[in-house]
Design a protein around this motif. Structure first.
Motif, PDB file in Angstrom:
ATOM      1  N   LEU A 126       0.831  -1.211   0.000  1.00 13.11           N
ATOM      2  CA  LEU A 126       0.000   0.000   0.000  1.00 13.11           C
ATOM      3  C   LEU A 126       0.865   1.260   0.000  1.00 13.11           C
ATOM      4  O   LEU A 126       0.506   2.274  -0.595  1.00 13.11           O
ATOM      5  N   PHE A 127       2.018   1.177   0.672  1.00 15.77           N
ATOM      6  CA  PHE A 127       2.928   2.320   0.721  1.00 15.77           C
ATOM      7  C   PHE A 127       3.764   2.441  -0.557  1.00 15.77           C
ATOM      8  O   PHE A 127       3.972   3.525  -1.074  1.00 15.77           O
ATOM      9  N   VAL A 128       4.260   1.284  -1.050  1.00 19.63           N
ATOM     10  CA  VAL A 128       5.238   1.292  -2.137  1.00 19.63           C
ATOM     11  C   VAL A 128       4.594   1.130  -3.509  1.00 19.63           C
ATOM     12  O   VAL A 128       4.829   1.932  -4.424  1.00 19.63           O
ATOM     13  N   LEU A 129       3.793   0.076  -3.670  1.00 20.34           N
ATOM     14  CA  LEU A 129       3.147  -0.212  -4.959  1.00 20.34           C
ATOM     15  C   LEU A 129       1.676  -0.566  -4.710  1.00 20.34           C
ATOM     16  O   LEU A 129       1.319  -1.749  -4.674  1.00 20.34           O
ATOM     17  N   PRO A 130       0.809   0.427  -4.514  1.00 17.67           N
ATOM     18  CA  PRO A 130      -0.604   0.177  -4.184  1.00 17.67           C
ATOM     19  C   PRO A 130      -1.320  -0.810  -5.100  1.00 17.67           C
ATOM     20  O   PRO A 130      -2.128  -1.605  -4.610  1.00 17.67           O
ATOM     21  N   PRO A 131      -1.057  -0.830  -6.423  1.00 21.84           N
ATOM     22  CA  PRO A 131      -1.766  -1.795  -7.278  1.00 21.84           C
ATOM     23  C   PRO A 131      -1.480  -3.261  -6.920  1.00 21.84           C
ATOM     24  O   PRO A 131      -2.250  -4.156  -7.285  1.00 21.84           O
ATOM     25  N   LEU A 132      -0.354  -3.520  -6.237  1.00 28.95           N
ATOM     26  CA  LEU A 132      -0.015  -4.905  -5.875  1.00 28.95           C
ATOM     27  C   LEU A 132      -0.643  -5.345  -4.558  1.00 28.95           C
ATOM     28  O   LEU A 132      -0.574  -6.526  -4.207  1.00 28.95           O
TER      29      LEU A 132
END
Length: 194
Positions: A126-132
């Motif tokens: 959620l912090f780094v790559l929200p789509p993942l």
């Protein structure tokens, strides 16, 4: 010690029945197990609260209510853990299983501990790559079901985790319908109103 636990987490993902056997061999006492269950439950609520804040909200009223009153939510989660342990023990026994309540609780506490690892991974996404973040959440659900089926298979001395998985899914559906009917009778709606 840390390396040993890390290896056990890895084994839980790759060979859940072997991991279950190792966890059951540790023989936690009832008091120690209840303390671990309470700590893991509280950590899970905290991580879920942080995830809700980061993502901007949750989709259902029950989760909103539980995270809005975290102490009560933790107590509900703790009680649910006990109920699931009882059902795991009792339903398994109906089909000739040999696992005890405390062994069932031991495996459920460990399953929830490993789920914390996945919660942390989802939070990082959620912090780094929200789509993942959603794929991590889906993986957590499917792995949780598969691991639980394997844990129950090992707990009760069954042979086929796929049959156990079918029983777990069927039991979950029946319980979900039962709880939904109970909430409807009490006049509690999904949005949390009455």
């Amino acid at each position: 010690m840390t390396r040993r636990w890390a290896e056990l987490v890895k084994e839980s993902f790759l060979r859940p029945r072997t991991a279950a056997r190792r966890i059951l061999g540790m023989r936690f006492g009832p008091n120690e197990l209840l303390q671990l269950a309470l700590v893991i439950t509280c950590l899970g609520i905290i991580l879920a609260f942080v995830a809700m804040r980061v993502s901007g909200g949750v989709v259902d009223g029950v989760a909103t209510w539980m995270l809005g009153t975290p102490l009560l939510g933790a107590l509900v989660e703790f009680a649910l853990l006990g109920v699931i342990a009882v059902l795991t023990h009792r339903i398994g026994a109906l089909f000739g299983g040999s696992g005890s309540f405390w062994d069932a609780l031991t495996l459920l506490v460990w399953l929830n501990a490993v789920m914390l690892v996945l919660q942390v991974a989802q939070l990082l996404m959620l912090f780094v790559l929200p789509p993942l973040a959603p794929p991590v959440a889906f993986f957590a659900v499917f792995w949780g079901l598969w691991a639980f089926a394997n844990f129950v298979t090992e707990l009760h001395g069954f042979n086929n985790p796929m049959m156990v998985l079918g029983g777990v899914v069927l039991t979950t559906i029946v319980l979900f319908i039962g709880v939904a009917m109970l909430l409807a009778i009490l006049g509690i709606t999904p949005s949390g109103g009455t």
